[in-house]
Design an enzyme around this catalytic site. Sequence first.
Site, PDB file in Angstrom:
ATOM      1  N   LYS A   1       1.110  -4.182  -6.108  1.00  0.00           N
ATOM      2  CA  LYS A   1       0.212  -5.030  -5.322  1.00  0.00           C
ATOM      3  C   LYS A   1      -0.287  -6.245  -6.103  1.00  0.00           C
ATOM      4  CE  LYS A   1      -1.404  -1.220  -2.400  1.00  0.00           C
ATOM      5  NZ  LYS A   1      -0.763  -0.093  -3.122  1.00  0.00           N
TER       6      LYS A   1
ATOM      7  N   LYS B   1      -7.589  -1.167   0.279  1.00  0.00           N
ATOM      8  CA  LYS B   1      -6.728  -0.170  -0.357  1.00  0.00           C
ATOM      9  C   LYS B   1      -6.776  -0.292  -1.870  1.00  0.00           C
ATOM     10  CE  LYS B   1      -2.873  -3.130   1.120  1.00  0.00           C
ATOM     11  NZ  LYS B   1      -1.604  -3.156   1.885  1.00  0.00           N
TER      12      LYS B   1
ATOM     13  N   ARG C   1      10.559  -0.941   5.445  1.00  0.00           N
ATOM     14  CA  ARG C   1      10.932  -0.741   4.045  1.00  0.00           C
ATOM     15  C   ARG C   1      12.352  -1.283   3.863  1.00  0.00           C
ATOM     16  NH1 ARG C   1       9.894   2.328  -0.438  1.00  0.00           N
ATOM     17  NH2 ARG C   1       7.851   1.347  -0.108  1.00  0.00           N
TER      18      ARG C   1
ATOM     19  N   ARG D   1       9.294   1.722   9.722  1.00  0.00           N
ATOM     20  CA  ARG D   1       8.382   2.869   9.753  1.00  0.00           C
ATOM     21  C   ARG D   1       7.240   2.556  10.712  1.00  0.00           C
ATOM     22  NH1 ARG D   1       7.263   2.958   3.404  1.00  0.00           N
ATOM     23  NH2 ARG D   1       6.679   0.860   4.023  1.00  0.00           N
TER      24      ARG D   1
ATOM     25  N   ARG E   1      -1.624   3.684   9.567  1.00  0.00           N
ATOM     26  CA  ARG E   1      -0.722   3.674   8.418  1.00  0.00           C
ATOM     27  C   ARG E   1       0.650   4.181   8.852  1.00  0.00           C
ATOM     28  NH1 ARG E   1      -3.973   7.463   4.440  1.00  0.00           N
ATOM     29  NH2 ARG E   1      -4.033   8.642   6.394  1.00  0.00           N
TER      30      ARG E   1
ATOM     31  N   ASP F   1       7.962  -3.967   1.292  1.00  0.00           N
ATOM     32  CA  ASP F   1       7.380  -3.628   2.592  1.00  0.00           C
ATOM     33  C   ASP F   1       7.009  -4.908   3.328  1.00  0.00           C
ATOM     34  OD1 ASP F   1       7.620  -0.963   1.885  1.00  0.00           O
ATOM     35  OD2 ASP F   1       5.568  -0.826   1.134  1.00  0.00           O
TER      36      ASP F   1
ATOM     37  N   GLU G   1       4.029  -5.480  -0.136  1.00  0.00           N
ATOM     38  CA  GLU G   1       4.192  -4.817  -1.430  1.00  0.00           C
ATOM     39  C   GLU G   1       5.615  -5.003  -1.950  1.00  0.00           C
ATOM     40  OE1 GLU G   1       3.007  -0.773  -1.916  1.00  0.00           O
ATOM     41  OE2 GLU G   1       1.195  -0.990  -0.697  1.00  0.00           O
TER      42      GLU G   1
ATOM     43  N   ASN H   1       7.695  -2.571  -4.427  1.00  0.00           N
ATOM     44  CA  ASN H   1       7.616  -1.272  -5.088  1.00  0.00           C
ATOM     45  C   ASN H   1       8.701  -1.156  -6.152  1.00  0.00           C
ATOM     46  OD1 ASN H   1       5.605   0.359  -3.209  1.00  0.00           O
ATOM     47  ND2 ASN H   1       6.955  -0.832  -1.882  1.00  0.00           N
TER      48      ASN H   1
END
Length: 316
Positions: free
Chosen positions: A124, A159, A209, A223, A231, A271, A280, A282
């Site tokens: 992040k 978050k 994703r 998703r 979420r 994401d 994000e 990852n």
Amino acid sequence: MKIAVQMDPMPGINIKGDSSFALMLAAQARGYTLYHYDVATLSYEAGQVTAHAHPVTVRNVPGDHYSFGEPVRLDLGDDVDVVLMRQDPPFDVGYITATHILERLKGRTLVVNDPASVRNAPEKVYVLDFERFMPPTLITRSLDEVKRFQAKHGAIVVKPLHGNGGKAVFLIGEDGANLSALVELFGQIWREPFMVQPFLPEVAKGDKRIVLVDGKVAGAINRKPGEGEFRSNLAVGGYAEAAELTPREQEICDAMGPELKERGLLFVGIDVIGGHWLTEINVTSPTGIVAISAFNNSDVAGMIWDAIEARIAGSE
């Protein structure tokens, strides 16, 4: 090749969706030798990086998915060709220290993802390098700053900066109810700042994703939140569906792909909400390859091993 996998304990993994397990199955199918070790056993002495590991065989059988051989003291510089750094966050001082130790293997053993780049690219924070693709974003510990941001944007999402899997992600409505209490709670639990963004109604359309392998798109899943949730993470009840990239998502991938490759970030999951907003990047232990492979009838784990083999061949 000989592969050491630094990951969470084998008994607790969900083999139906675990990306590390999928990578191990694919490696074993290629005839590679596999070792499993816990990051807690990682040691350094006089230039030597070691771990207490088990030779491991894996199989796609729920409840009987692995067998360990006799434990060995593994020299990660001389005894293996690749280390997969795959333990889940928290991205804390312990995690960072492990990257410092594994960085000592440079020039001898390929570590995926590159530990120095992982350390310098928390999900992040590194994403701020591509802020032009992001929704408005605040990183702070200040209640006054959060109140100012919320007054400007209405409903917000708060978050932790180094969380994962959708854990501790909170929605604060336009009325700001419980905002002060939530910021107080975050301040007590985490010493680092937290992230605040406007609530994006587009999340109902999905949180995509996208997996990139050595800087190139390998596939994507969309998703969606489960009933009563905002979420969309699969770990908190979201569900997946097949997906293709929008032109905006392809633009995002094209912009970051060369830098990911240069940094040695070989397996990355990004994401994107609503086909538009990057949230994000990852790099610690990305997931999603099992679902992507199933929906697209592809072999993302195989793509990752192909890229690893190419990296090793290029360094020889």
